[in-house]
Design a protein around this motif. Structure first.
Motif, short mmCIF file in Angstrom:
data_model
loop_
_atom_site.label_atom_id
_atom_site.label_comp_id
_atom_site.label_asym_id
_atom_site.label_seq_id
_atom_site.Cartn_x
_atom_site.Cartn_y
_atom_site.Cartn_z
N MET A 1 0.78 -1.26 -0.02
CA MET A 1 0.12 0.01 -0.05
C MET A 1 1.05 1.43 -0.06
O MET A 1 1.87 1.24 0.87
CB MET A 1 -0.87 0.04 1.27
CG MET A 1 -1.64 1.31 1.26
SD MET A 1 -3.08 1.19 2.56
CE MET A 1 -1.93 0.71 3.97
N ILE A 2 0.63 2.05 -0.77
CA ILE A 2 1.15 3.53 -0.85
C ILE A 2 0.58 4.47 0.28
O ILE A 2 -0.70 4.45 0.13
CB ILE A 2 1.20 4.10 -2.29
CG1 ILE A 2 1.67 3.01 -3.12
CG2 ILE A 2 1.80 5.57 -2.19
CD1 ILE A 2 1.43 3.56 -4.65
N GLN A 3 1.06 4.86 1.07
CA GLN A 3 0.67 5.85 2.26
C GLN A 3 0.83 7.32 2.17
O GLN A 3 2.04 7.40 1.97
CB GLN A 3 1.11 5.22 3.70
CG GLN A 3 0.59 3.82 3.58
CD GLN A 3 0.87 3.34 5.47
OE1 GLN A 3 1.04 4.11 6.04
NE2 GLN A 3 1.05 1.89 5.36
N TYR A 4 -0.22 7.82 2.15
CA TYR A 4 0.01 9.48 2.09
C TYR A 4 0.91 9.87 1.08
O TYR A 4 1.52 10.93 1.65
CB TYR A 4 0.27 9.89 3.71
CG TYR A 4 -0.68 9.45 4.44
CD1 TYR A 4 -2.24 9.87 4.53
CD2 TYR A 4 -0.30 8.19 5.51
CE1 TYR A 4 -3.04 9.38 5.45
CE2 TYR A 4 -1.40 7.92 6.52
CZ TYR A 4 -2.78 8.32 6.25
OH TYR A 4 -3.65 7.81 7.20
N PRO A 5 0.72 9.82 0.12
CA PRO A 5 1.51 10.36 -1.12
C PRO A 5 1.37 11.70 -1.05
O PRO A 5 -0.01 12.36 -0.82
CB PRO A 5 1.27 9.59 -2.40
CG PRO A 5 -0.20 9.06 -2.21
CD PRO A 5 -0.41 9.04 -0.68
N ILE A 60 -8.14 5.26 -1.27
CA ILE A 60 -8.85 5.03 -0.35
C ILE A 60 -8.63 5.81 0.93
O ILE A 60 -7.43 6.62 1.04
CB ILE A 60 -8.73 3.45 0.42
CG1 ILE A 60 -7.07 3.24 0.84
CG2 ILE A 60 -9.28 2.60 -0.78
CD1 ILE A 60 -7.09 1.84 1.66
N ASP A 61 -9.47 6.18 1.98
CA ASP A 61 -9.17 6.87 3.00
C ASP A 61 -9.36 6.11 4.48
O ASP A 61 -9.44 6.74 5.33
CB ASP A 61 -9.75 8.31 2.98
CG ASP A 61 -11.18 8.19 2.93
OD1 ASP A 61 -11.97 6.92 3.21
OD2 ASP A 61 -12.05 9.15 2.45
N LEU A 73 -3.45 5.15 0.30
CA LEU A 73 -4.10 5.68 1.33
C LEU A 73 -3.73 7.11 1.58
O LEU A 73 -2.65 7.60 1.40
CB LEU A 73 -3.48 4.89 2.84
CG LEU A 73 -4.27 5.48 3.91
CD1 LEU A 73 -5.86 5.14 4.16
CD2 LEU A 73 -3.53 4.84 4.99
N VAL A 74 -4.94 7.78 1.44
CA VAL A 74 -4.74 9.21 1.76
C VAL A 74 -5.80 9.93 2.93
O VAL A 74 -6.46 8.66 3.40
CB VAL A 74 -5.48 10.09 0.37
CG1 VAL A 74 -4.76 9.77 -0.88
CG2 VAL A 74 -6.88 9.76 0.03
N ALA A 75 -5.79 10.94 3.18
CA ALA A 75 -6.59 11.40 4.51
C ALA A 75 -8.06 11.54 4.06
O ALA A 75 -8.93 11.15 4.94
CB ALA A 75 -6.13 12.70 5.08
N GLN A 78 -12.00 12.21 -1.16
CA GLN A 78 -13.08 13.19 -1.87
C GLN A 78 -12.18 14.53 -2.10
O GLN A 78 -12.02 15.22 -3.17
CB GLN A 78 -14.33 13.60 -1.29
CG GLN A 78 -14.99 14.49 -1.94
CD GLN A 78 -16.58 14.69 -1.45
OE1 GLN A 78 -16.93 13.82 -0.75
NE2 GLN A 78 -17.08 15.65 -1.97
N ALA A 79 -11.44 14.95 -1.12
CA ALA A 79 -10.79 16.29 -0.94
C ALA A 79 -9.58 15.83 -1.95
O ALA A 79 -9.05 16.80 -2.64
CB ALA A 79 -10.46 16.49 0.46
N THR A 80 -9.13 14.62 -1.92
CA THR A 80 -7.87 14.41 -2.88
C THR A 80 -8.26 14.50 -4.11
O THR A 80 -7.52 15.26 -4.86
CB THR A 80 -7.26 13.20 -2.42
OG1 THR A 80 -6.71 13.02 -0.95
CG2 THR A 80 -5.95 12.90 -3.43
#
Length: 99
Positions: A1-5, A60-61, A73-75, A78-80
């Motif tokens: 998983m890629i986390q918080y790019p 995903i968040d 994985l993003v915070a 929708q905002a991303t």
């Protein structure tokens, strides 16, 4: 998983896979799936299905759904997605992006 790019990294992924989808029923192979949430649904629950159907990445968040190396994985998905849309180059009237 890629986390918080950062958004620049996501934009580079988008340039490689310039089709965005938020609904697995309409997913095209190679698209980037963004897991949006609403009052009666949670797109995160469909992230693995999107990848199995051929999505290039699933944004995903909720970390619990990040069970695949191509989950991002993003915070806030929708905002991303909105921030990514703002990075797209402006086009002339009548043209549209596949977001």
């Amino acid at each position: 998983m890629i986390q918080y790019p950062d958004i620049a990294t996501l934009y580079e992924l988008y340039k490689q896979h310039p089709n965005v989808q938020t609904d697995t029923r309409k997913l095209a192979v190679g698209a980037m799936y963004f897991a949006l949430k609403g009052a009666n649904f949670n797109g995160n629950a469909f992230a693995l299905q999107a990848l199995e159907q051929g999505a290039a990445y699933a944004v995903i968040d909720e970390e619990v759904y990040g069970t695949h190396p191509r989950c991002v994985l993003v915070a806030d998905a929708q905002a991303t997605l909105q921030e990514l849309a703002h990075r797209l180059p402006k086009r002339s009237a009548g043209a549209c992006h596949t977001l």
